[in-house]
Design an enzyme around this catalytic site. Structure first.
Site, mmCIF file in Angstrom:
data_model
loop_
_atom_site.group_PDB
_atom_site.id
_atom_site.type_symbol
_atom_site.label_atom_id
_atom_site.label_comp_id
_atom_site.label_asym_id
_atom_site.label_seq_id
_atom_site.Cartn_x
_atom_site.Cartn_y
_atom_site.Cartn_z
ATOM 1 C CG HIS A 141 -5.996 2.724 5.727
ATOM 2 N ND1 HIS A 141 -6.403 1.129 5.476
ATOM 3 C CD2 HIS A 141 -7.369 2.566 5.984
ATOM 4 C CE1 HIS A 141 -8.012 0.906 5.576
ATOM 5 N NE2 HIS A 141 -8.586 1.270 6.306
ATOM 6 C CE1 TYR A 166 1.194 2.846 8.982
ATOM 7 C CE2 TYR A 166 -0.512 4.841 9.460
ATOM 8 C CZ TYR A 166 -0.038 3.812 8.870
ATOM 9 O OH TYR A 166 -0.918 3.645 8.209
ATOM 10 N NE ARG A 190 -1.867 1.726 3.416
ATOM 11 C CZ ARG A 190 -2.054 1.970 4.523
ATOM 12 N NH1 ARG A 190 -1.897 0.680 5.616
ATOM 13 N NH2 ARG A 190 -0.986 3.065 5.122
#
Ligand SMILES: Cc1ncc(C[n+]2csc(CCOP(=O)(O)OP(=O)(O)O)c2C)c(N)n1
Ligand SMILES: Cc1ncc(C[n+]2csc(CCOP(=O)(O)OP(=O)(O)O)c2C)c(N)n1
Ligand SMILES: [Mg+2]
Ligand SMILES: [Mg+2]
Lengths: 397, 326, 397, 326
Positions: free
Chosen positions: C294, C303, C290
């Site tokens: 998100h 993160y 990805r």
């Protein structure tokens, strides 16, 4: 009557504990793929005829087992079966509302139950009467929910034996969480979670595999594949042997002859050792058979024939160990006779205890709904009391 | 053989059989519904006669049962799934609430999910934990679901026909303690609409509203009250979503008093909604607040306590007296 | 604008459909254990540098692929990425409430999407914009729910492309049920169920594995392992490669380079062929990344670091195919220039369509709650109307 | 720094931090609660300061989260689990209803499960499907659970302290659209009991009862009504199980009129229980039926419709007028 008193002779700290409990690590620590399993291999140490067969991997876990310990395993199985038969009879007499018999699964339960240390923790289904026995749980405690006087009610911490769980599969997550807690505490105990072949289909069981693998939790998943989930054969749950399920979650699975108490003892000890040694979860599939009905409400003639049962009777777990004990002179006639008498005593005690079990007070409905109280429960309890009192008035007149 | 006396369980069995015969898209799914015929024998003989591809023993996983039933419905089938006992519907709750209930709206009406979820429910049979609950309010609160519960064999037969024919998901609660109660079932009668309440007994002094297993109790209450000269009307609601408020209102405008009876806990049970809405509709008609008789705010108790937990003749009569005392 | 018009040149009936679609069976039909996988083997047909590498097992599935088809795959990926970028921009401009970008996953989606036949059926998550493209779904349809004008709203049967499902994992059971229906109908189509690495932990996904295996349902489970479930790396979901999960349920799993459109096409065709041939379910794990957040609500800098993204950028699925097309002379400058223009047109069309999308009428709240009507909904609609009318009165005064 | 103005989300964050500091058995669990600090940043910084063994990123499986939290509680821990959004609690519903709620009773009081389930809930933030629901009634109906919802930062802080200290499972509904609303939070105040309602604004003509996100709306309604010379009392219920009926009754005995407001669908919502019970308790005091303002019997609509779906100033004022018109 307590189990402790009846069970006094049996070594509670784990049969065969003197057996070499080390050395397995190096072979096992390759982890997930250690146990390649294109074909189901059934770990067996005792044949149905009671012959002890060699097993390079698991012999060491029962290598030092004494005659006394072997007799202990036999005694556990016999008394468990006796207790179970008594409960079935009590159900027929109307003393219990229902009973879920473990007939045929004694070896799986006693073998795994006796592999545990006192500080290990057990999460049972509703059928682990033999494991409860090993833990020293008073059998009367097990009967309360089947009589309908409570929904369990024993203190799980008294014997590190959790309450029976009826909703299929739920307890595997509790077991995993408990094991995560053990790891957090830095303790070196382990958890064992029991479930059935049917339960293997529940999402909760898969999630417990995921959580335990990700957190490397010290838990042994002990699946008693008794071939049936009520009327459905295991083919309705899986098209490959169940022990293989573990591998895809990253931990080993092994199939053990669930009617061979020695093999169950050895394999469970191996799995527990892995858990305590920081190697995480293991799946043990105990290949066994539910010789009776699902519960006393069930009629198995509707869905299975006699041949199957007869074939499995030939593999009876108790008979098999008896043959071995006799052939290898681990027990004499006196032992069997004494056990028969003890069996009778146990049956009588259970019978009497159940009959003496009082019905709960109606107010018990309102007890233990909350630990810290709840206004609505208080209100309803008061209304109930007032309502009851209104009869007293009438009757008083 | 257009009319026959049969037990409620048998009536459902006959209704399922008729549906299987009439519509090749109808399927039966669930745990032990095949050879065993279900733990209550409601599907007895169906697999034998219609085969394993129409009467399907499923893996032991309720979410999977409802989830695959949704997929089968998307493919054009009309699955009738069995949840073995009330307390075991919760693993399927997510599929029911987030998928089954909402997919029609999510698709702006393009997708229809004619799935019937059969749930034997309620207590009074001396069972162990999770086998005696009445969770109907947990489904009725959720838009997109219809919730019904028959009280007698004839309704059981016809309401099952209608539930299967409905293009909406229907949660069909079966009053398990009435499974063995017999009644005349005409397989040719023209049924009432699925969600219409019925006046089960006429009366003038107070209305008792109930559904499923409590209707029989209300009849007993009305008979007992009649001996004391009180005339109670018994309404069999039959449907919990929607609730036929018009019929309740009509009855209450006549009797001016209402007692609702269900086994489910009173707190946030269907009686709460009935009390709230009927009070709004009949504010000037009511001589007494709507009273409710039901379970307590406690987990369903062990069998030896259920008699004290469940509504019974005396508790309902007590509520009737309290209402009449206003 | 419709996809059909923009996508007209592309062979909808399945790219590489002329490739040898037989012959694989004998090798595969050993079933569950056909694909032994002690070490993750990544099926790759195109290296990141665009070099075509040989693969004995999967080459045959793309053996006959034409230049036109290859260009079609490239075009699909470019237009999908362009559409995705446009949607992200529209979210920034406030035209959409949210967007879930597929950036980086184009090869996994186009490769698998182009493996399908028209009569196959797709169950997507919320991120399968590329698959939707392959199915001919109007991209505007996808945007409705992200704009907040509906919760999906397209007709799944128009393109055999089910509604987006937001509750993680749920759709895998719908896919399985649908596939069970196909089998019942005796049809020879198949189902593909998309889900993510995070979703693999959900009980529903495990149950779909169980049901599909037990009923031998013709379904391909296509897991896009994009390394992240929002902020959680795949290690939080599993400690072994995800494709291995299948084996324990009795069907094969395979890991494919998810940034290699040819490999994804080939492996998916193989899996679909198994399904259609009555061999039941397959798990395909597309190993991808990805590249963006998100969703537009997410901030991945919290993160994960840049190095990881940079490493994956080097494996970009579009770049890789372009290198191959250029090196092997499958496409000339004109093709790329024309595509660039088509891309711009698509972007403009999407922009305009979204801006023109009307807000729904308030009464839509009460529509489609039930197919057969419901008294309470009718009552509430009437109350709502009366309430609205009360304003009209006021405003009328 | 005993009192500080902070946002509601920050107040929960501070309360969790305090709990982690005071009690080594407190754990935080959930999806993305670690590095990310949760999608709403409610757990921001906690993993950094307390480590991965106390603030735990879990696999994506809600049943697993609650189920393992139960196991951890059995081992003596006090887990605070986060469900990422209201609509994603349903996969955990079985563990919550059949295990978390009932294990204390099942063990006859021997087992205690001090688990807090945090659920950001409600609409008004323009989100996609499943991100705006108000399922509190589905938990309040279930005995064994306590259900609370704070309306402001100060309550959010203290009610979280109390929920964690409670030996019962608490479902803690966080009004997500109020996460950014600031209020004074004293970290030294002595809090009201967890389940006690508060008179948030005094009034004499009518009582508005609400909790969570709707309390602020009720304040706005009361202010608007005041301009028209109507004096409305605003009750902040704070707890949905138990509901503090004594406080509602006291208020209604004064004002004689009650309007309940919640985002959840009206049908079988908490307002139904309040209406039913308060009508029973205050039958002769009520000048008007208890009226309810809430969501419709429809799936939570897409964002562009939520304004029409959610209770707002006008709809509540309309109900106030209708009540006063009796
Ligand atoms: C969630 C759930 N669904 C259904 C049931 C009803 N039920 C009780 S036991 C059983 C079969 C269990 O089979 P298995 O897991 O193999 O265990 P066994 O009874 O053979 O020991 C079923 C379906 C249940 N208790 N819980
Ligand atoms: C049941 C459920 N729980 C939580 C969420 C919130 N959520 C949305 S996407 C997501 C991560 C999904 O990760 P993955 O399955 O890997 O798919 P990806 O987003 O990477 O495509 C989460 C936790 C949800 N949608 N559904
Ligand atoms: Mg079994
Ligand atoms: Mg992912």
């Amino acid at each position: 009557m307590t189990v402790e008193s009846t069970a006094a002779h049996t070594p509670r700290r784990s049969a065969g504990s003197k057996a070499g409990a080390t050395g397995a690590k190096s072979k096992r620590s390759t982890g997930a793929n250690a146990r390649k399993s294109a074909d189901p291999e059934l770990v067996q140490l005792l044949t149905p005829e009671g012959k002890r067969v060699k097993n390079a991997e698991y012999d060491k876990y029962v290598a030092g087992i004494t005659s006394e310990e072997l007799r202990g395993l036999y005694r556990d199985m016999v008394l468990t079966r006796r207790f179970d038969a008594e409960a079935t009879a009590l159900q027929r007499q109307g003393e219990l509302g229902l009973w879920a018999s473990l007939l045929g699964q004694e070896a799986a339960q006693i073998g795994s139950g006796r592999a545990l240390n006192d500080d290990d923790y057990v999460f049972p289904t509703y059928r682990e009467h033999g494991v409860a026995w090993c833990r020293g749980v008073d059998p009367t405690n097990l009967l309360g929910m089947f009589r309908g006087v409570n929904n369990g009610g024993w203190d799980p911490n008294s014997n590190n034996f959790h309450l029976y769980t009826i909703v299929i599969g739920s307890q595997t997550l509790h077991a995993t969480g408990y094991a995560m807690g053990i790891a957090k505490d830095g303790a070196d105990s382990a958890v064992i979670a029991y479930f059935g072949d049917g339960a293997s289909s529940q999402g909760d069981v898969a999630e417990s595999f995921t959580f335990s693998a990700v957190y490397n939790a010290p838990v042994v998943f002990f699946c008693q594949n008794n071939q049936w989930a009520i009327s459905e054969p295991t083919e309705k749950q899986t098209r490959v042997p169940l022990y293989q399920r573990a591998q895809g979650f990253g931990f080993p699975g092994v199939r053990v002859d669930g009617n061979d108490v020695l093999a169950c003892l050895a394999v469970t000890k191996w799995a527990l050792e892995r858990a305590r040694g920081g190697e995480g979860p293991t799946l043990v599939e105990a290949f066994t058979y539910r010789m009776g009905a699902h519960t006393t409400s069930d009629d198995p003639t509707r869905y299975r024939g006699d041949e199957e049962r007869l074939a499995w009777e030939a593999k009876d777990p108790i008979l098999r160990l008896r043959r071995y004990l006799e052939a290898a002179n681990h027990a004499d006639e006196g032992f069997f006779a004494e056990l028969e008498a003890e069996s009778e005593t146990l049956g009588k005690r259970v019978r009497e205890a159940v009959r003496a079990m009082p019905d709960p007070d109606h107010y018990a409905i309102f007890e233990n709904v909350y630990a810290d109280g709840h206004a609505l429960v208080d209100e309803e309890r008061a209304q109930f009391a007032a309502y009851q009192a209104s009869f007293a008035d009438v009757e008083g007149v | 053989m257009a009319a026959e006396k049969m037990a409620l369980a048998k009536a459902i069995n006959e209704s399922l059989r008729r549906a299987l015969e009439t519509d090749p898209k109808v399927l039966i799914m669930g745990e032990d519904v095949g050879k065993l015929g279900g733990v209550f024998r409601v599907t007895d003989g169906l697999q034998k006669d219609f085969g394993e591809s129409r009467v399907i023993d499923t893996p032991l996983a309720e979410s999977g049962i409802v989830g695959t039933a949704i997929g089968l419905a998307l493919r054009g089938y009309r699955p009738v799934v069995e949840i073995q006992f009330d307390g075991f519907v919760f693993p399927a709750y997510d599929q029911i609430v987030t998928q089954l209930a909402k997919m029609h709206a999510r698709s702006l009406g393009k997708v229809k999910l004619p799935v019937v979820v059969r749930i034997p429910y309620g207590g009074g049979i001396g069972a162990v934990e999770h086998h005696s609950e009445s969770p109907e309010a947990l489904f009725a609160h959720v838009a997109g679901l219809k919730v019904v519960s028959p009280s007698n064999a004839s309704d059981a037969y016809w309401m099952m026909q209608q539930a299967i024919q409905s293009d909406d998901p229907v949660i069909y609660f079966e009053p398990k303690r009435r499974y063995w109660d017999k009644a005349e079932v005409s397989t040719e009668a023209i049924p009432d609409p699925l969600h219409k309440a019925k006046v089960a007994r006429e009366g003038t002094d107070l209305t008792l509203a109930a559904y499923g297993p409590m209707v029989k109790l209300c009849h007993e209450v009305a008979a007992a009250a009649a001996e004391e000269g009180k005339s109670l009307e018994v309404l069999d609601l039959r449907s919990v979503s929607p609730i036929d408020f018009d019929s309740i209102q009509a009855s209450v405008e006549k009797t001016r008093r209402l007692v609702v009876v269900h086994e489910a806990p009173v707190f946030l049970g269907s009686g709460a909604e009935i009390a709230a809405r009927i009070t709004e509709r009949c504010f000037y008609h009511l001589e007494a607040p709507v009273l409710r008789v039901g379970g307590y705010h406690a987990p369903y108790p062990p069998a030896r306590l259920e008699e004290a937990y469940l509504p019974d003749l005396d508790r309902v009569l007590d509520a009737v007296d309290r209402s009449l005392a206003y």
